[in-house]
Design a protein around this motif. Structure first.
Motif, PDB file in Angstrom:
ATOM      1  N   GLY A   1      -6.224  11.947  16.847  1.00  0.00           N
ATOM      2  CA  GLY A   1      -7.170  12.560  17.776  1.00  0.00           C
ATOM      3  C   GLY A   1      -8.001  13.671  17.179  1.00  0.00           C
ATOM      4  N   SER A   2      -7.751  14.037  15.921  1.00  0.00           N
ATOM      5  CA  SER A   2      -8.479  15.125  15.264  1.00  0.00           C
ATOM      6  C   SER A   2      -9.707  14.576  14.539  1.00  0.00           C
ATOM      7  N   LEU A   3     -10.875  15.124  14.854  1.00  0.00           N
ATOM      8  CA  LEU A   3     -12.121  14.782  14.172  1.00  0.00           C
ATOM      9  C   LEU A   3     -12.705  16.080  13.629  1.00  0.00           C
ATOM     10  N   VAL A   4     -12.805  16.202  12.285  1.00  0.00           N
ATOM     11  CA  VAL A   4     -13.193  17.458  11.645  1.00  0.00           C
ATOM     12  C   VAL A   4     -14.397  17.221  10.741  1.00  0.00           C
ATOM     13  N   GLN A   5     -15.374  18.121  10.832  1.00  0.00           N
ATOM     14  CA  GLN A   5     -16.523  18.121   9.924  1.00  0.00           C
ATOM     15  C   GLN A   5     -16.718  19.527   9.388  1.00  0.00           C
ATOM     16  N   ASN A   6     -16.748  19.649   8.072  1.00  0.00           N
ATOM     17  CA  ASN A   6     -16.965  20.944   7.427  1.00  0.00           C
ATOM     18  C   ASN A   6     -18.007  20.744   6.339  1.00  0.00           C
ATOM     19  N   GLY A   7     -19.208  21.260   6.560  1.00  0.00           N
ATOM     20  CA  GLY A   7     -20.312  21.076   5.627  1.00  0.00           C
ATOM     21  C   GLY A   7     -21.594  20.866   6.400  1.00  0.00           C
ATOM     22  N   PHE A   8     -22.481  20.001   5.863  1.00  0.00           N
ATOM     23  CA  PHE A   8     -23.710  19.685   6.594  1.00  0.00           C
ATOM     24  C   PHE A   8     -24.097  18.230   6.360  1.00  0.00           C
ATOM     25  N   GLY A   9     -24.833  17.686   7.326  1.00  0.00           N
ATOM     26  CA  GLY A   9     -25.340  16.331   7.210  1.00  0.00           C
ATOM     27  C   GLY A   9     -24.277  15.246   7.316  1.00  0.00           C
ATOM     28  N   ASN A  10     -23.094  15.580   7.808  1.00  0.00           N
ATOM     29  CA  ASN A  10     -22.034  14.592   7.985  1.00  0.00           C
ATOM     30  C   ASN A  10     -22.218  13.870   9.315  1.00  0.00           C
TER      31      ASN A  10
ATOM     32  N   ALA B   1     -10.192  11.582  11.690  1.00  0.00           N
ATOM     33  CA  ALA B   1     -11.085  11.598  10.528  1.00  0.00           C
ATOM     34  C   ALA B   1     -11.423  13.032  10.166  1.00  0.00           C
ATOM     35  N   ALA B   2     -11.677  13.250   8.865  1.00  0.00           N
ATOM     36  CA  ALA B   2     -12.094  14.564   8.374  1.00  0.00           C
ATOM     37  C   ALA B   2     -13.134  14.377   7.286  1.00  0.00           C
ATOM     38  N   GLN B   3     -14.208  15.151   7.388  1.00  0.00           N
ATOM     39  CA  GLN B   3     -15.269  15.149   6.386  1.00  0.00           C
ATOM     40  C   GLN B   3     -15.420  16.565   5.847  1.00  0.00           C
ATOM     41  N   TYR B   4     -15.156  16.728   4.550  1.00  0.00           N
ATOM     42  CA  TYR B   4     -15.272  18.022   3.880  1.00  0.00           C
ATOM     43  C   TYR B   4     -16.328  17.872   2.796  1.00  0.00           C
ATOM     44  N   GLY B   5     -17.506  18.429   3.037  1.00  0.00           N
ATOM     45  CA  GLY B   5     -18.604  18.287   2.086  1.00  0.00           C
ATOM     46  C   GLY B   5     -19.879  17.975   2.837  1.00  0.00           C
ATOM     47  N   ASN B   6     -20.770  17.228   2.190  1.00  0.00           N
ATOM     48  CA  ASN B   6     -22.088  17.003   2.761  1.00  0.00           C
ATOM     49  C   ASN B   6     -22.491  15.529   2.716  1.00  0.00           C
ATOM     50  N   SER B   7     -23.232  15.120   3.734  1.00  0.00           N
ATOM     51  CA  SER B   7     -23.845  13.787   3.795  1.00  0.00           C
ATOM     52  C   SER B   7     -22.832  12.651   3.710  1.00  0.00           C
ATOM     53  N   ASN B   8     -21.697  12.815   4.324  1.00  0.00           N
ATOM     54  CA  ASN B   8     -20.688  11.760   4.405  1.00  0.00           C
ATOM     55  C   ASN B   8     -20.867  10.996   5.714  1.00  0.00           C
ATOM     56  N   VAL B   9     -20.511   9.703   5.700  1.00  0.00           N
ATOM     57  CA  VAL B   9     -20.701   8.852   6.881  1.00  0.00           C
ATOM     58  C   VAL B   9     -19.435   8.034   7.142  1.00  0.00           C
TER      59      VAL B   9
END
Length: 157
Positions: A84-93, A108-116
């Motif tokens: 249930g955790s959705l994390v975005q840290n950066g920009f353009g994700n 899902a977790a996105q750490y960085g930029n421009s991830n899809v």
């Protein structure tokens, strides 16, 4: 940091949707949740850059995301995420989850930029966990049926 607690009521029971963002004008989260017992915790941290982060989630069913007391098993445990955790840290994700059915755990977790991340989950008892580190990662998957598991970890620098 802004904190919003959104509770969506159904005739059977409540859905729990928690949104934590440091920049509500740059980050966006669009949620369409129908059913009961669904739970999501969304954290968006916009660091800097030309684009904010975006999350789109559509859930039609019951006990999806990370309902109370749920935990991953098998390969879905590997990335170390909480259902249930959705994390975005950066920009353009960007991440998009389209879920239909019941008892589907995902995170899902996105750490960085421009991830899809683009995900489609249909059925019951499926599990998915995705972690993206770095820049320009893409993960797309579809689960159909009962008891499927996907675990993805991507790193690029």
């Amino acid at each position: 940091m802004a904190l919003a607690l959104l509770a969506v009521q159904d005739a059977h029971a409540a859905n729990e949707l928690i949104l934590i963002t440091n920049n509500p004008t740059t980050n966006s989260a669009v949620l369409d949740v129908m059913g009961y017992g669904n739970r999501l915790e969304i954290q968006q941290n916009f660091t800097s850059g030309p684009l904010g982060n975006s999350i789109q989630v559509q859930i039609h069913g019951d006990l999806n995301g990370g309902p109370a007391g749920s935990s991953f098993t098998g390969a879905a445990l590997r990335p170390g995420l909480t259902p249930g955790s959705l994390v975005q840290n950066g920009f353009g994700n960007s991440m998009s989850f389209n879920v239909s059915g019941s008892n589907n755990l995902f995170a899902a977790a996105q750490y960085g930029n421009s991830n899809v991340i683009t995900a489609s989950i249909a059925g019951s008892g499926n599990q998915s966990s995705v972690v993206q580190n770095g820049y320009g990662n893409f993960a797309g998957f579809s689960q159909t049926g009962f008891g499927n598991t996907v675990s993805i970890t991507q790193t690029s620098w």
